[in-house]
Every structure is written in structure tokens, then in C-alpha cells.
Design a protein around this motif. Structure first.
Motif, short mmCIF file in Angstrom:
data_model
loop_
_atom_site.label_atom_id
_atom_site.label_comp_id
_atom_site.label_asym_id
_atom_site.label_seq_id
_atom_site.Cartn_x
_atom_site.Cartn_y
_atom_site.Cartn_z
N THR A 110 -27.01 18.40 -36.98
CA THR A 110 -26.68 18.91 -35.54
C THR A 110 -27.35 20.49 -35.40
O THR A 110 -27.85 20.91 -34.59
CB THR A 110 -24.98 19.21 -35.58
OG1 THR A 110 -24.54 17.88 -35.60
CG2 THR A 110 -24.54 19.58 -34.23
N VAL A 111 -27.07 21.38 -36.49
CA VAL A 111 -27.89 22.43 -36.42
C VAL A 111 -29.28 22.30 -36.49
O VAL A 111 -30.04 23.01 -35.59
CB VAL A 111 -27.42 23.50 -37.95
CG1 VAL A 111 -28.07 24.79 -37.87
CG2 VAL A 111 -25.82 23.72 -37.57
N ILE A 118 -32.12 23.60 -33.27
CA ILE A 118 -33.24 24.59 -33.37
C ILE A 118 -34.44 24.05 -32.66
O ILE A 118 -35.16 24.84 -31.92
CB ILE A 118 -33.68 24.90 -35.11
CG1 ILE A 118 -32.45 25.45 -35.63
CG2 ILE A 118 -35.10 25.58 -35.07
CD1 ILE A 118 -32.75 25.71 -37.12
N ALA A 119 -34.73 22.64 -32.55
CA ALA A 119 -35.72 22.00 -31.96
C ALA A 119 -35.53 22.47 -30.40
O ALA A 119 -36.50 22.76 -29.71
CB ALA A 119 -35.86 20.69 -32.23
N SER A 120 -34.22 22.56 -30.00
CA SER A 120 -34.10 22.31 -28.39
C SER A 120 -34.41 23.80 -27.82
O SER A 120 -34.54 24.29 -26.74
CB SER A 120 -32.55 22.15 -28.21
OG SER A 120 -31.61 23.20 -28.70
N TYR A 121 -34.55 24.92 -28.83
CA TYR A 121 -35.04 26.23 -28.33
C TYR A 121 -36.44 26.29 -27.92
O TYR A 121 -36.92 27.30 -27.44
CB TYR A 121 -34.73 27.26 -29.60
CG TYR A 121 -33.23 27.36 -30.08
CD1 TYR A 121 -32.34 27.35 -28.98
CD2 TYR A 121 -32.94 27.29 -31.23
CE1 TYR A 121 -31.02 27.44 -29.33
CE2 TYR A 121 -31.63 27.36 -31.63
CZ TYR A 121 -30.68 27.51 -30.65
OH TYR A 121 -29.28 27.28 -31.15
N VAL A 170 -36.99 16.96 -26.27
CA VAL A 170 -37.42 16.98 -28.01
C VAL A 170 -36.19 16.37 -28.57
O VAL A 170 -36.24 15.63 -29.35
CB VAL A 170 -38.26 18.22 -28.57
CG1 VAL A 170 -38.49 17.97 -29.99
CG2 VAL A 170 -39.50 18.29 -28.03
N ARG A 171 -35.30 17.35 -28.23
CA ARG A 171 -34.04 17.01 -28.98
C ARG A 171 -33.65 15.58 -28.73
O ARG A 171 -33.01 14.79 -29.66
CB ARG A 171 -32.85 18.05 -28.76
CG ARG A 171 -31.52 17.97 -29.67
CD ARG A 171 -30.86 19.26 -29.50
NE ARG A 171 -29.67 19.00 -30.71
CZ ARG A 171 -28.56 18.64 -30.36
NH1 ARG A 171 -28.31 18.55 -29.13
NH2 ARG A 171 -27.63 18.75 -31.12
#
Ligand code: HEM
Length: 432
Positions: A177-178, A182-185, A193-194
Motif C-alpha cells: 500500500t505504501v 509512492i508511484a501515485s505522486y 500508474v497506481r
């Protein structure tokens, strides 16, 4: 069945005949036979018949590339066995893990080996990258092989990350989940992408099946393909890097073993070197086949290179086995989306990123890692020098070496802070 020679003699000769049907020739005992064995064997022929003595010095490569490959082999073997038991379903995955430890013979050992070999591969591939960097071995003509290597490094991280989710316990669920948040930033496309990774807005059944397919099929296939290209390019690039002046006649004194023929197979070779003549066999581009530029400080790959490789492989298997016997792979309570642990931490190799994300989501999670990977990819096309190639920490490359070391130390410090000094709500804590 012919009765020509009788059944009893045939039965008596069966073991010897069976052996000979597989291995047609005895172990090679002459230089010619050694060359032919290397050349003709399916598994050995990716090696050159002769290897430069410098490439065999243990401190030069430290066997890290071979160890990385050995770990990949161990992971493939244990992973295939694990696939007989594992079911990628949120209802079953965790129970299957428990069954593996409770009811399957050697199940715990199998799982432990797979887990510790996976962590080992991330570490060893990274150390191999560092060795290649610190010896300047990414420089021409090895630029493309370095790029292939960078892709292999990213794939290794990907393999480890996708495997993390499969036990479907609290550690797995929240680390992913964490990690995926990070990819969603990433600007504009981050959320997409997420979503592409998870197949949903949250980590659930869709994510589990995607991670499973990536972990057991897509990524291992991509690694196998790129490793094949990687090994093929080592041959095409003229073997491993070494200092430029090493093949000059005066440098031959640096290899007393080769000159004195102390290593088996070398005495005739030294003679060959002196008597070498060249014929025009073809017009070939590349560093090899240039008259006067062919290295003479070589030894036969059989047995010198193969024994060294076998040693690395055996060492890797032994270390993984001992680690698996001594240290238990963690398995926490089943994943519970309603009870996030505080703090939720990414896998250790992404903790540097998570630490940076706590200062700036975009720069920590996306900006800096992207710049770093691009810099790695471009490095051999920007550093066009030759001096100091093939030498550890050459003073001719002091700027590159210092910058790289500083970045490494910063990442290491961030990982240590993330691992030991972060508590609930990512507040700083003292671990003792
Ligand atoms: C699955 C991962 C990898 C495997 C199995 C692998 C395997 C190997 C092996 C067996 C060698 C020759 C011996 C040695 O240096 O130990 C080698 C050389 C090399 N590797 Fe890798 N490698 C991997 C990843 C990487 C990475 C991450 C990089 C760099 C980004 C890289 C770049 C290179 C280069 C440039 C060489 C030639 C070095 C020289 O000429 O001295 N490889 N690799």
C-alpha cells in the motif's frame, strides 16, 4: 531387442553405456580437449575458450555477477516448487503460507530459502553495479551492457517488490500500500500508474493476481532474456574490462603464473603467444581480431574460469541454505485493510524513498529517483574517458567516484533512519 550380445552383458554394461550416451567424451586432459569441451558443450559454450588472467583475479569482480546469476537460479528453482502450493487468492494465500510451514515437508525451508535469496539478490546485484561503477567498466565499448544492467537492477527490485505482496499478511499488505502510493505522486499520470499496478483503487484481489503474474512470469522472463543479452555482450565487448596497457608485451611480466606455466595449460599457451600468426579470415568490426591487439595473458576457461564459477555458485547455495535454516522468514497476521499498522513501512530497499517522501512527496517519490535512474542510464555516454578503466577507485575518476559514494552514503543513512528511527506517524524515535 537384439540378442546378439546377450542380456546379462548388456545389463552389466548399462551404467557405463548410459553415462557415455550423455557424456560422449571423458574429462578433458589436454589443452585441445579443454578447448573443444568449452566450445562444444551447450552450457559452457557461452564462455570463451580462454579467459584473461586479470578477469580471474578474485578481488577484481569478486564473483558478484556470477553470484547474482546463482541467486536467480536458486530463486527460480525454489519459486517453481512454491508454485505447487501457492494460490493467488485473498481468501487462500495466507492459509497456504501457514500450510507450507505446518504440513509440507521442508516447506518452511523452501519458503525461507526463497525469501533470503530474494533479499540477497537485491543486495548482490546492487554490489555488482557498484563494482562495475568503481572500476569504470561501464565505459566504451560496454555502454550498452551497462544500460542492460541498469534494467536488470530495476527488474530485480520489481521482482522482489511484487513477491512481497504474495503471503498476504499485514506486512505485505501495508508495505505494498505504501510502495504503490509512492508511484501515485508522479504528476499527471501518478494515479493512473497506481491503478494500472493495482487494477483497483485499493490493494485487493486484482492487485494480488497482477503482482502474481508479474512475479512468476513477466519479470522472470524479462530477466532471463536480458541476462542472455548481458552475457552475450560480455563476449562481444571483448571479455571483461581491464587496464588498457595490460596486453602490451612488457605487461606480461605481471602474470608470472601465466609465464611460468604454473597454472595448468599455460605453458603451451605462452609458446602459442610467441608463435602466433594471423591470417585474413574475414573483415570483422570490434575490438577483437585486430592483429597485435589480441590479449595473450589468457588461461584456459576449463578449468580456471569454471572452477571459480562453481565455487561462487556453491558458496551462494550454502549461504542461502544456512540463512534459511537459522532465520525464519516473517509471516504476520492475515492482511487486514481496516487495521493499518502505525507506521506502515515500505520494503527496506525503498525505505530511503519513503524517508524522502516524508519531506516532499513529489521529489522524494518520483523526481529524485527518476533523475538518478536517468543519470545512471546516461553515464557511459557522458563519461567518454579511458584512463583508469579496469582499475578499482582510479585517481583518474576521482570526481565520479566521490559523487557516487556521497549519493550511496546519503541513501544508506536514509534507509537506516527509515528502518530504525521512525515510529508512529513517522515521528523520529530512538530505537534503544
Ligand atoms: C540479474 C542481474 C545481473 C547479473 C546476473 C549479471 C551478471 C554479470 C556477470 C556474470 C558478469 C561478468 C562477471 C562479473 O563482473 O562478475 C557481468 C558483467 C557486467 N555487468 Fe552484470 N549482471 C547483472 C546486473 C548488472 C547491473 C545492475 C549492472 C550495472 C548497472 C551490470 C553491468 C555489467 C557490466 C558493464 C559488466 C561488464 C563488466 C566488465 O567488463 O568488467 N550488470 N554481469
Amino acid at each position: 531387442m537384439s540378442t546378439e550380445n546377450g542380456l546379462i552383458p548388456a545389463l552389466l554394461a548399462l551404467p557405463r553405456n548410459a553415462w557415455r550416451s550423455v557424456f560422449r567424451n571423458p574429462l578433458p586432459s589436454s589443452d585441445l580437449a579443454r578447448s573443444q569441451t568449452t566450445f562444444a558443450n551447450l552450457f559452457l559454450h557461452i564462455h570463451p575458450v580462454k579467459t584473461h588472467a586479470y578477469s580471474l583475479k578474485p578481488w577484481y569482480t569478486m564473483g558478484l555477477g556470477v553470484m547474482a546469476f546463482s541467486l536467480f537460479v536458486v530463486l527460480t528453482a525454489t519459486g517453481l516448487l512454491l508454485m505447487f502450493y501457492y494460490v493467488p487468492s485473498v481468501e487462500q494465500a495466507h492459509n497456504r503460507m501457514l500450510d507450507l510451514s505446518g504440513t509440507v515437508a521442508f516447506g518452511t525451508l523452501l519458503r525461507n530459502m526463497h525469501r533470503w535469496a530474494a533479499h540477497g539478490m537485491v543486495g548482490i546485484v546492487f554490489l555488482h553495479l557498484c563494482r562495475v561503477f568503481y572500476t569504470g567498466s561501464y565505459r566504451a565499448p560496454r555502454e550498452f551492457n551497462w544500460v542492460v544492467g541498469v534494467l536488470l537492477f530495476l527488474l530485480t527490485l520489481g521482482a522482489s517488490f511484487t513477491g512481497y505482496l504474495l503471503p498476504w499478511d499485514q506486512l505485505a499488505y501495508w508495505a505494498i500500500t505504501v510502495g504503490t502510493s509512492i508511484a501515485s505522486y508522479a504528476p499527471l499520470v501518478g494515479e493512473q500508474v497506481r491503478f494500472l499496478l493495482l487494477g483497483d483503487r485499493v490493494v485487493g484481489q486484482e492487485a494480488l493476481i497482477r503482482f502474481y503474474v508479474l512475479h512468476v512470469a513477466v519479470i522472470p522472463l524479462a530477466i532471463s532474456l536480458l541476462v542472455a543479452v548481458h552475457f552475450w555482450r560480455i563476449r562481444k565487448d571483448g571479455g571483461l574490462s581491464r587496464p588498457e596497457d595490460l596486453d602490451a608485451p612488457e605487461a606480461q611480466a605481471d602474470f608470472p603464473e601465466a609465464q611460468a606455466g604454473k597454472l595448468e595449460g599455460l605453458a603451451p599457451l605462452a609458446k602459442t603467444a610467441k608463435a602466433k600468426t594471423f591470417g585474413v579470415l574475414g573483415m570483422v568490426r570490434g575490438p577483437f581480431n585486430k592483429v597485435g591487439n589480441t590479449p595473450d595473458n589468457t588461461v584456459y576457461s576449463w578449468p580456471h574460469l569454471f572452477v571459480a564459477e562453481l565455487f561462487c555458485f556453491a558458496l551462494v547455495v550454502l549461504v542461502v541454505l544456512v540463512a534459511a535454516l537459522l532465520v525464519q522468514a516473517p509471516l504476520e497476521a492475515p492482511a487486514d485493510p481496516t487495521h493499518p499498522p502505525n507506521p506502515s513501512k515500505a520494503p527496506w530497499y525503498f525505505l530511503g524513498l519513503q524517508e524522502m517522501v516524508s519531506y516532499s512527496a513529489f521529489w522524494g517519490g518520483v523526481g529524485i529517483p527518476t533523475v538518478f535512474v536517468l543519470a545512471l542510464l546516461l553515464l557511459p555516454y557522458l563519461d567518454r574517458g579511458h584512463r583508469g578503466t579496469g582499475v578499482w577507485f582510479s585517481r583518474h575518476r576521482i570526481l565520479a567516484t566521490t559523487t557516487f559514494t556521497l549519493l550511496l552514503v546519503v541513501n544508506l543513512v536514509l534507509i537506516v533512519i527509515g528502518t530504525f528511527f521512525r515510529g508512529p506517524n513517522w515521528a523520529l524515535v530512538v530505537p534503544w
